[in-house]
Design a protein around this motif. Structure first.
Motif, PDB file in Angstrom:
ATOM      1  N   VAL A 294      53.307 101.771 -21.077  1.00 59.72           N
ATOM      2  CA  VAL A 294      51.871 101.925 -21.192  1.00 59.72           C
ATOM      3  C   VAL A 294      51.571 103.181 -22.002  1.00 59.72           C
ATOM      4  O   VAL A 294      52.307 104.170 -21.940  1.00 59.72           O
ATOM      5  N   SER A 295      50.480 103.148 -22.752  1.00 60.32           N
ATOM      6  CA  SER A 295      50.119 104.274 -23.620  1.00 60.32           C
ATOM      7  C   SER A 295      48.821 104.911 -23.149  1.00 60.32           C
ATOM      8  O   SER A 295      48.045 104.310 -22.386  1.00 60.32           O
ATOM      9  N   SER A 296      48.577 106.118 -23.641  1.00 57.62           N
ATOM     10  CA  SER A 296      47.320 106.791 -23.313  1.00 57.62           C
ATOM     11  C   SER A 296      46.136 106.026 -23.902  1.00 57.62           C
ATOM     12  O   SER A 296      45.033 106.039 -23.334  1.00 57.62           O
ATOM     13  N   GLN A 297      46.369 105.349 -25.035  1.00 57.37           N
ATOM     14  CA  GLN A 297      45.289 104.569 -25.637  1.00 57.37           C
ATOM     15  C   GLN A 297      44.820 103.447 -24.702  1.00 57.37           C
ATOM     16  O   GLN A 297      43.627 103.128 -24.632  1.00 57.37           O
ATOM     17  N   TYR A 298      45.776 102.829 -23.978  1.00 57.37           N
ATOM     18  CA  TYR A 298      45.396 101.747 -23.061  1.00 57.37           C
ATOM     19  C   TYR A 298      44.538 102.288 -21.919  1.00 57.37           C
ATOM     20  O   TYR A 298      43.552 101.652 -21.514  1.00 57.37           O
ATOM     21  N   LEU A 299      44.883 103.475 -21.424  1.00 59.00           N
ATOM     22  CA  LEU A 299      44.078 104.065 -20.355  1.00 59.00           C
ATOM     23  C   LEU A 299      42.672 104.378 -20.838  1.00 59.00           C
ATOM     24  O   LEU A 299      41.684 104.149 -20.121  1.00 59.00           O
ATOM     25  N   MET A 300      42.562 104.893 -22.067  1.00 60.99           N
ATOM     26  CA  MET A 300      41.240 105.168 -22.618  1.00 60.99           C
ATOM     27  C   MET A 300      40.443 103.871 -22.772  1.00 60.99           C
ATOM     28  O   MET A 300      39.235 103.821 -22.512  1.00 60.99           O
ATOM     29  N   GLN A 301      41.134 102.801 -23.167  1.00 63.72           N
ATOM     30  CA  GLN A 301      40.480 101.501 -23.317  1.00 63.72           C
ATOM     31  C   GLN A 301      39.953 101.008 -21.967  1.00 63.72           C
ATOM     32  O   GLN A 301      38.847 100.451 -21.899  1.00 63.72           O
ATOM     33  N   LEU A 302      40.733 101.212 -20.903  1.00 67.29           N
ATOM     34  CA  LEU A 302      40.303 100.777 -19.573  1.00 67.29           C
ATOM     35  C   LEU A 302      39.000 101.453 -19.168  1.00 67.29           C
ATOM     36  O   LEU A 302      38.099 100.816 -18.608  1.00 67.29           O
ATOM     37  N   MET A 303      38.899 102.744 -19.422  1.00 64.92           N
ATOM     38  CA  MET A 303      37.678 103.463 -19.047  1.00 64.92           C
ATOM     39  C   MET A 303      36.498 103.042 -19.921  1.00 64.92           C
ATOM     40  O   MET A 303      35.359 102.968 -19.450  1.00 64.92           O
ATOM     41  N   GLU A 304      36.758 102.736 -21.184  1.00 61.51           N
ATOM     42  CA  GLU A 304      35.675 102.371 -22.096  1.00 61.51           C
ATOM     43  C   GLU A 304      35.075 101.010 -21.759  1.00 61.51           C
ATOM     44  O   GLU A 304      33.867 100.792 -21.911  1.00 61.51           O
ATOM     45  N   ILE A 305      35.934 100.056 -21.328  1.00 67.04           N
ATOM     46  CA  ILE A 305      35.417  98.703 -21.068  1.00 67.04           C
ATOM     47  C   ILE A 305      34.828  98.558 -19.672  1.00 67.04           C
ATOM     48  O   ILE A 305      34.235  97.518 -19.363  1.00 67.04           O
ATOM     49  N   THR A 306      35.000  99.578 -18.798  1.00 61.82           N
ATOM     50  CA  THR A 306      34.482  99.500 -17.429  1.00 61.82           C
ATOM     51  C   THR A 306      33.004  99.874 -17.423  1.00 61.82           C
ATOM     52  O   THR A 306      32.653 101.024 -17.712  1.00 61.82           O
ATOM     53  N   PRO A 307      32.122  98.912 -17.079  1.00 57.37           N
ATOM     54  CA  PRO A 307      30.682  99.214 -17.112  1.00 57.37           C
ATOM     55  C   PRO A 307      30.311 100.359 -16.172  1.00 57.37           C
ATOM     56  O   PRO A 307      29.595 101.277 -16.548  1.00 57.37           O
ATOM     57  N   THR A 308      30.810 100.287 -14.919  1.00 54.75           N
ATOM     58  CA  THR A 308      30.513 101.318 -13.934  1.00 54.75           C
ATOM     59  C   THR A 308      31.460 101.183 -12.754  1.00 54.75           C
ATOM     60  O   THR A 308      31.833 100.065 -12.366  1.00 54.75           O
ATOM     61  N   ALA A 309      31.868 102.303 -12.172  1.00 53.74           N
ATOM     62  CA  ALA A 309      32.737 102.275 -10.990  1.00 53.74           C
ATOM     63  C   ALA A 309      31.987 101.790  -9.758  1.00 53.74           C
ATOM     64  O   ALA A 309      32.595 101.392  -8.759  1.00 53.74           O
ATOM     65  N   ALA A 310      30.651 101.794  -9.815  1.00 53.42           N
ATOM     66  CA  ALA A 310      29.849 101.390  -8.652  1.00 53.42           C
ATOM     67  C   ALA A 310      30.017  99.914  -8.319  1.00 53.42           C
ATOM     68  O   ALA A 310      29.785  99.501  -7.186  1.00 53.42           O
ATOM     69  N   ASN A 311      30.432  99.098  -9.292  1.00 53.72           N
ATOM     70  CA  ASN A 311      30.567  97.650  -9.068  1.00 53.72           C
ATOM     71  C   ASN A 311      32.006  97.229  -8.770  1.00 53.72           C
ATOM     72  O   ASN A 311      32.346  96.059  -8.896  1.00 53.72           O
ATOM     73  N   VAL A 312      32.852  98.183  -8.355  1.00 54.20           N
ATOM     74  CA  VAL A 312      34.270  97.862  -8.173  1.00 54.20           C
ATOM     75  C   VAL A 312      34.476  96.782  -7.109  1.00 54.20           C
ATOM     76  O   VAL A 312      35.417  95.984  -7.192  1.00 54.20           O
TER      77      VAL A 312
END
Length: 450
Positions: A76-94
């Motif tokens: 796994v790369s740091s880019q993938y982690l950044m992508q995960l945060m970017e595509i997540t609308p909000t943590a409130a809907n987990v």
């Protein structure tokens, strides 16, 4: 877009993105999801790394999570982690993301299960084995859906008060009376719903006889399922008829009867036929089989199983050793009692080692060879007769034997003993007296309030 149209992989990524945004949502996710619930390997390994960090007390942020995941072998790369945060609308809907993943996994598991059933049918496997395995798997899948749900403090207290309401209204549906006042007094009223109770003794002490007496007393008002894996139906019926007529069961089964005896048997048979006493026809059964029988009886209040050693292990467990599969059977019985919300009374034979002791009264250690039964049981009832070890010629079958009943474990009340009068010839058992044990006589782990 409905939840069923949302790709599971997107929901997985949003769950991980939510954790990366704020680790405050992790407890909610942990209660519901395991690593194997993540379909994509990279997501599964990231979640495993997050859990490993959390267990070790490490700080959760993108840098530490990436380092932990790479040390655990994830590509796994740091880019993938950044992508995960970017595509997540909000943590409130987990919670919604978790629900989507769980439903997708359940649909997938059901599809795999259906394929296994179809393969078994196509391969001409024993249909009873297919059915038992299928039912067990469906039960497991159903349990997974609720395993992570919490009961709030207020809901826990409300459940208790609902139990109290039935008792205070004079409706003793929170427990099932054995019909023996002394034993019920020791039990605290009777056998609690969802409880697993053991009736244990050496062969010939009277386990089946007492269990039949209890079952018939309960069946006067409520349905009972008596699962006999040792005696045929006609033998059980003869014992029940013998108890009510006073005619020895041996004579009922093997000898001619007088007209007067025939008339008594006919009268008693009509009475017993009117009781809600159900039994099994097959000589073998798994816990799943017992559950299937129980669920087919409306309003069932008690299951009696005679006896534990005859219960077949689940097909998948039959390749394991005795200790492993008896432990599984014990846990399955307790789970069945909880699922049906009724008590289960299981008869058990004690190991032969006690015959080598000078003091032959049963004790809890005599259950050790029977898997986890002692630990799973809510109550353990031992039977003992002094005349069992007396010379055969000194025992008069026409004189009632003294049956010592010892409540050796009671998770929800006191322990102690009582004596019942046992007519060996006619299988009739009636009350005599009882005594609570003193604090010093109670094993420390079962003492109430220390």
């Amino acid at each position: 877009m409905s939840e069923y149209q949302v790709p599971s992989s997107m929901a997985e990524q949003s769950i991980l993105g939510a954790i990366l945004i704020t680790d405050r949502c992790l407890p909610e996710i942990q209660r519901e999801l395991r690593p194997e619930d993540f379909r994509l390997e990279v997501n599964r390994m990231l979640y495993e790394a997050i859990l490993a960090l959390e267990r070790s007390g490490g700080k959760l942020d993108p840098v530490t999570i990436l380092d932990q995941a790479q040390r655990m072998g994830a590509k796994v790369s740091s880019q993938y982690l950044m992508q995960l945060m970017e595509i997540t609308p909000t943590a409130a809907n987990v919670g919604e993301y978790v629900r989507i993943v769980k439903k997708d996994r359940l649909r997938e598991a059901l599809g795999e299960h259906a394929d296994r059933v179809r393969a078994g049918v196509d391969d001409l496997e024993d249909p009873d084995v297919i059915l038992a395995s299928a039912q067990q798997r469906l039960n497991d899948l159903a349990a997974q859906g609720s395993a992570g749900k919490l009961v709030s403090p207020s809901d826990g207290i409300l459940a208790y008060y609902r139990q109290r309401e039935t008792i205070e209204a004079g409706d003793a549906k929170g427990y099932v009376c054995t019909g023996y006042m002394a034993l019920d007094e020791l039990l605290g009223g009777g056998m609690l719903n969802s409880g697993l109770y053991l009736l244990a003794a050496r062969p010939g002490m009277g386990k089946t006889t007492l269990a039949l007496n209890i079952a018939d007393r309960v069946a006067q008002a409520d349905p009972v399922l008596f699962v006999s894996l040792e005696m045929d139906t006609e033998q059980l019926s003869a014992k029940r008829i013998s108890r009510e007529t006073g005619i020895p069961s041996q004579k009922l089964l093997m000898q001619a009867l007088t007209q007067e005896e025939e008339d008594r048997v006919a009268d008693v048979s009509r009475k017993l036929a009117g009781l809600a006493f159900w039994s099994n026809a097959a000589p073998t059964a798994t816990v799943d089989d017992i559950g299937a029988l129980a669920r087919s009886i409306g309003g069932l209040r008690l299951i009696v199983v005679d006896y534990f050693g005859k219960i077949l292990p689940p097909p998948a467990a039959r390749r394991y050793g005795r200790v492993e599969y008896t432990t599984e059977i014990s846990g399955d019985l307790k789970n069945l009692a909880r699922a049906l919300h009724i008590p289960i009374l299981v008869l058990c034979q004690l190991n032969r080692d006690l015959e080598k002791r000078e003091e032959k009264r049963p004790q809890l250690s005599d259950l050790r060879d029977t898997g986890a039964l002692e630990q799973d049981a809510d109550g353990v009832i031992f039977l003992y007769r002094e005349d069992y070890y007396a010379a055969r010629e000194s025992v008069d079958p026409n004189v009632p034997s003294v049956l010592d009943v010892d409540l050796a474990k009671n998770r929800h009340g006191s322990v102690g003993g009582c004596k019942l009068a046992f007519s060996l010839a006619t299988s009739k058992i009636s009350g005599m007296s009882y005594r609570r044990k003193t604090k010093e006589e109670i094993p420390e782990q079962f003492r109430i309030g220390g």
